[in-house]
Scaffold this active site. Structure first.
Site, short mmCIF file in Angstrom:
data_model
loop_
_atom_site.label_atom_id
_atom_site.label_comp_id
_atom_site.label_asym_id
_atom_site.label_seq_id
_atom_site.Cartn_x
_atom_site.Cartn_y
_atom_site.Cartn_z
N ASN A 19 78.18 0.07 -7.54
CA ASN A 19 77.52 -0.72 -6.50
C ASN A 19 78.28 -2.02 -6.28
O ASN A 19 78.67 -2.66 -7.27
CB ASN A 19 76.08 -1.03 -6.94
CG ASN A 19 75.23 -1.65 -5.85
OD1 ASN A 19 75.33 -1.29 -4.70
ND2 ASN A 19 74.40 -2.60 -6.23
N ASP A 83 81.06 1.11 -13.30
CA ASP A 83 79.78 0.50 -12.93
C ASP A 83 78.69 1.57 -13.02
O ASP A 83 78.63 2.31 -14.00
CB ASP A 83 79.93 -0.13 -11.52
CG ASP A 83 78.75 -0.99 -11.09
OD1 ASP A 83 78.71 -2.17 -11.49
OD2 ASP A 83 77.90 -0.51 -10.35
N TRP A 84 77.81 1.69 -12.03
CA TRP A 84 76.76 2.71 -12.08
C TRP A 84 77.34 4.11 -12.11
O TRP A 84 76.70 5.05 -12.60
CB TRP A 84 75.81 2.55 -10.90
CG TRP A 84 74.86 1.40 -11.06
CD1 TRP A 84 74.88 0.21 -10.38
CD2 TRP A 84 73.75 1.32 -11.96
NE1 TRP A 84 73.86 -0.60 -10.80
CE2 TRP A 84 73.14 0.06 -11.77
CE3 TRP A 84 73.20 2.19 -12.91
CZ2 TRP A 84 72.03 -0.36 -12.49
CZ3 TRP A 84 72.09 1.78 -13.62
CH2 TRP A 84 71.51 0.52 -13.41
N GLU A 107 83.94 -0.91 -17.28
CA GLU A 107 83.02 -1.83 -16.59
C GLU A 107 81.73 -1.13 -16.17
O GLU A 107 81.33 -1.15 -15.00
CB GLU A 107 83.73 -2.46 -15.39
CG GLU A 107 84.66 -3.59 -15.76
CD GLU A 107 83.89 -4.69 -16.50
OE1 GLU A 107 83.09 -5.39 -15.85
OE2 GLU A 107 84.11 -4.85 -17.71
N HIS A 252 85.30 -7.53 -12.36
CA HIS A 252 84.46 -6.36 -12.58
C HIS A 252 84.91 -5.16 -11.75
O HIS A 252 84.92 -4.03 -12.23
CB HIS A 252 83.00 -6.71 -12.26
CG HIS A 252 82.09 -5.53 -12.27
ND1 HIS A 252 81.83 -4.81 -13.42
CD2 HIS A 252 81.38 -4.94 -11.26
CE1 HIS A 252 80.99 -3.82 -13.13
NE2 HIS A 252 80.71 -3.87 -11.84
#
Length: 282
Positions: A19, A83-84, A107, A252
């Site tokens: 995201n 991430d997600w 990350e 990130h």
């Protein structure tokens, strides 16, 4: 059905974004990975995938992603998650261990988090996003979350054309609801409880799956990083069959800062463990 980009043949290698991103985030990584059937889907509500009227919970995303895997008949898969996308990769692997041959990540959300795991800046932003009214203003009305991700969540702001590509799927406040839903689900202080339960379940698989090679890519030099030295040590202690490699300075959204380094480490890891080979006995 999720939209996806695809190139090559052979072992399926699936790249899952986070995201507020899309398959566009892998554009500089995929050309340097080497052989394999490389697939990069857009998660539901993101990129060029549909935006149904759903809550966009983790469970919703996992359900749509799982149906995409099944529709394409993907088995014996290598997963790469950011991430997600990393959390979804862990979750899918834990529920389908016989269909996973390897897992690379960076990350991402490796365990339930405490507020103190975040930098002061990140904690303040998360509190604002979770506050009714303030979160809607930041993410839906002002459209700050997406813009800040690719100007502040990277070491070098992305080019205007790439920022436009990230913004294109979210032209209106209503279209940005999937972004807000994701941002409010960061598992902090035991909330949301149902997601913490799922994370604990995939942590159990990560600890026990000693015959499934895994790769953690770490970065340094940015306050926006989720996996710093302490979290990397946790991973080394609690994740079986794990290789850890440092990939340099990045924010990130590290695919924007270090795409060639990420691709090179993935490629080396794939070859080191024979993960491109078809028909290997596990």
């Amino acid at each position: 059905m999720l939209h996806h980009e695809e190139t090559g043949t052979g072992t399926p290698i699936v790249f899952l974004h986070g995201n507020p991103s899309s398959s566009h985030s892998w554009r500089h990584v995929l050309p340097h990975v080497g052989g394999g059937r490389l697939l990069a889907p857009d998660l539901i509500g993101m990129g060029r995938s549909p935006k149904p009227d759903i809550a966009y919970t983790f469970a919703d995303h996992a359900d749509h992603l799982g149906r995409w895997f099944d529709a394409l008949g993907l088995d014996d898969v290598v997963l790469v998650g950011h991430d997600w996308g990393g959390a979804l990769a862990f979750d899918w692997a834990a529920r389908h261990p016989d269909r996973v041959r390897g897992l690379a990540f960076f990350e991402t959300i490796v365990k339930p988090m405490a507020w103190t795991d975040l930098s002061p800046q990140a904690a303040e932003r998360s509190r604002r996003i979770r506050t009714p009214g303030a979160g809607e203003d930041m993410v839906l009305t002002q459209d700050l979350f997406i813009r800040q991700a690719f100007t502040g969540g990277v070491r070098t702001p992305v080019a205007e054309a790439d920022l436009a590509a990230y913004l294109a799927p979210f032209p209106t406040p209503e279209s940005r609801r999937p972004v807000l839903a994701w941002a409010r689900q960061l598992p902090l202080g035991g909330d949301p409880a149902e997601l913490v339960t799922r994370i604990e379940a995939y942590d159990g698989w990560l600890a026990a799956s000693d015959r499934t090679p895994k790769l953690l890519m770490t970065f340094e030099g940015s306050p926006t990083l989720l996996i710093g030295e302490e979290m990397a040590r946790w991973c080394a202690k609690h994740i079986a069959a794990l290789d850890v490699v440092a990939c340099g300075e990045a924010g990130h959204h590290a695919q924007e800062d270090r795409p060639k380094e990420i691709a090179a480490e993935i490629s080396s890891w794939l070859d080191r463990h024979g993960l491109r080979q078809r028909g290997r006995e596990w």
